[in-house]
Motif scaffolding. Sequence first.
Motif, PDB file in Angstrom:
ATOM      1  N   LEU A 142      34.924  55.620  29.788  1.00  0.00           N
ATOM      2  CA  LEU A 142      33.506  55.917  29.586  1.00  0.00           C
ATOM      3  C   LEU A 142      32.895  56.489  30.862  1.00  0.00           C
ATOM      4  N   VAL A 143      33.200  55.856  31.997  1.00  0.00           N
ATOM      5  CA  VAL A 143      32.705  56.362  33.283  1.00  0.00           C
ATOM      6  C   VAL A 143      33.239  57.771  33.531  1.00  0.00           C
ATOM      7  N   GLY A 144      34.540  57.950  33.312  1.00  0.00           N
ATOM      8  CA  GLY A 144      35.138  59.255  33.521  1.00  0.00           C
ATOM      9  C   GLY A 144      34.517  60.320  32.645  1.00  0.00           C
ATOM     10  N   HIS A 145      34.221  59.975  31.402  1.00  0.00           N
ATOM     11  CA  HIS A 145      33.624  60.938  30.481  1.00  0.00           C
ATOM     12  C   HIS A 145      32.277  61.439  30.985  1.00  0.00           C
ATOM     13  N   ILE A 146      31.439  60.532  31.469  1.00  0.00           N
ATOM     14  CA  ILE A 146      30.105  60.948  31.911  1.00  0.00           C
ATOM     15  C   ILE A 146      30.200  61.903  33.092  1.00  0.00           C
ATOM     16  N   GLY A 147      30.920  61.505  34.139  1.00  0.00           N
ATOM     17  CA  GLY A 147      31.028  62.379  35.306  1.00  0.00           C
ATOM     18  C   GLY A 147      31.734  63.685  34.989  1.00  0.00           C
ATOM     19  N   GLN A 148      32.735  63.609  34.135  1.00  0.00           N
ATOM     20  CA  GLN A 148      33.477  64.799  33.725  1.00  0.00           C
ATOM     21  C   GLN A 148      32.583  65.740  32.913  1.00  0.00           C
ATOM     22  N   ALA A 149      31.806  65.193  31.991  1.00  0.00           N
ATOM     23  CA  ALA A 149      30.945  66.014  31.136  1.00  0.00           C
ATOM     24  C   ALA A 149      29.869  66.725  31.943  1.00  0.00           C
ATOM     25  N   GLU A 196      26.912  62.515  41.957  1.00  0.00           N
ATOM     26  CA  GLU A 196      27.310  63.870  42.358  1.00  0.00           C
ATOM     27  C   GLU A 196      27.429  64.791  41.148  1.00  0.00           C
ATOM     28  N   GLY A 197      27.982  64.275  40.058  1.00  0.00           N
ATOM     29  CA  GLY A 197      28.104  65.087  38.849  1.00  0.00           C
ATOM     30  C   GLY A 197      26.757  65.471  38.283  1.00  0.00           C
ATOM     31  N   ALA A 198      25.824  64.519  38.254  1.00  0.00           N
ATOM     32  CA  ALA A 198      24.474  64.820  37.764  1.00  0.00           C
ATOM     33  C   ALA A 198      23.791  65.835  38.665  1.00  0.00           C
ATOM     34  N   ALA A 199      24.000  65.713  39.977  1.00  0.00           N
ATOM     35  CA  ALA A 199      23.402  66.666  40.921  1.00  0.00           C
ATOM     36  C   ALA A 199      23.999  68.053  40.734  1.00  0.00           C
ATOM     37  N   ASP A 200      25.313  68.138  40.498  1.00  0.00           N
ATOM     38  CA  ASP A 200      25.955  69.432  40.256  1.00  0.00           C
ATOM     39  C   ASP A 200      25.327  70.126  39.049  1.00  0.00           C
ATOM     40  N   LEU A 201      25.123  69.378  37.984  1.00  0.00           N
ATOM     41  CA  LEU A 201      24.549  69.955  36.776  1.00  0.00           C
ATOM     42  C   LEU A 201      23.104  70.381  37.009  1.00  0.00           C
ATOM     43  N   THR A 258      24.156  61.188  28.044  1.00  0.00           N
ATOM     44  CA  THR A 258      24.177  60.150  29.069  1.00  0.00           C
ATOM     45  C   THR A 258      23.347  58.945  28.656  1.00  0.00           C
ATOM     46  N   THR A 259      22.202  59.192  28.022  1.00  0.00           N
ATOM     47  CA  THR A 259      21.339  58.094  27.580  1.00  0.00           C
ATOM     48  C   THR A 259      22.069  57.184  26.603  1.00  0.00           C
ATOM     49  N   VAL A 260      22.716  57.774  25.606  1.00  0.00           N
ATOM     50  CA  VAL A 260      23.415  56.968  24.603  1.00  0.00           C
ATOM     51  C   VAL A 260      24.598  56.237  25.235  1.00  0.00           C
ATOM     52  N   HIS A 261      25.307  56.908  26.147  1.00  0.00           N
ATOM     53  CA  HIS A 261      26.425  56.231  26.801  1.00  0.00           C
ATOM     54  C   HIS A 261      25.953  55.185  27.820  1.00  0.00           C
ATOM     55  N   HIS A 262      24.741  55.361  28.345  1.00  0.00           N
ATOM     56  CA  HIS A 262      24.145  54.300  29.164  1.00  0.00           C
ATOM     57  C   HIS A 262      24.008  53.039  28.300  1.00  0.00           C
ATOM     58  N   ALA A 263      23.573  53.225  27.057  1.00  0.00           N
ATOM     59  CA  ALA A 263      23.486  52.075  26.146  1.00  0.00           C
ATOM     60  C   ALA A 263      24.865  51.469  25.913  1.00  0.00           C
ATOM     61  N   ASP A 264      25.890  52.319  25.742  1.00  0.00           N
ATOM     62  CA  ASP A 264      27.253  51.801  25.580  1.00  0.00           C
ATOM     63  C   ASP A 264      27.646  50.926  26.769  1.00  0.00           C
ATOM     64  N   ALA A 265      27.377  51.436  27.967  1.00  0.00           N
ATOM     65  CA  ALA A 265      27.737  50.693  29.176  1.00  0.00           C
ATOM     66  C   ALA A 265      26.967  49.381  29.263  1.00  0.00           C
TER      67      ALA A 265
END
Length: 245
Positions: A41-48, A83-88, A120-127
């Motif tokens: 799940l963590v990898g998916h968010i940063g990767q996406a 870092e991933g969010a900043a890149d986007l 990210t919001t929905v996966h934040h709920a998952d986390a």
Amino acid sequence: MDTARLVEGLHEHTAGFAKAVAGVDPEARVPTCPEWPLRVLVGHIGQAHRWAADIVQAGPTPVPEPFDADPGSPGEWSNWLHEGAADLTDAVLTAAEDPVWTFFGPRPATFWLRRMLHDTTVHHADAAFATGTAFEVAPDLAADAISEWLELLSDPVTPTLKPAFSALRGTGQTLQLRPDTGLGWLITRTPDGVRWVRATDTADATLAGPIGQLLLVLTRRLPAGQVTITGDRDLADHWLEHTAA
């Protein structure tokens, strides 16, 4: 929703996600994504986030496989996610309103900022559910997430990407999503696909409740019993069953 609010929301939920997973076993299961351990799940968010930034900067690239993502050691997760969010964010702000590739044809670069915010919001709920931490989403972000999801479902390209969504076609059946504040969403299932407008009206089936809970029920992060369903329950259940992302 303006770009500044999208940026703010992305960083807010990336931070919330990072906080939710801090210090937790990477192999802990995620109940709402049952095939994924927390590290995926963590990898998916940063990767996406990085994948979307690459699209904005250079054009289409294959959809990445979440199990291939390497978020590093758990102690590095927070920095890697930010870092991933900043890149986007940087990529989208640089592109401004320039058209970029999307699955639905050329769209402004903000398409990917909005898409990644709501993912990210929905996966934040998952986390949060996986780690027993608190989850909240601002009403304006929850409302935009619902609208964006309906925009995707109603696009004629969507059934070609996921044929199962063709089951949402109908003969005029209507569903009302009615939040506790503000306008709702009136959905009509037509032979050509899903149609919707922002309106509060009578419908064959109505799902009503706090807007954050509506979002999480619609994305199957909470059971349907967390909102009030009136009218044709079979119609409501069919919608929820056939809109799994």
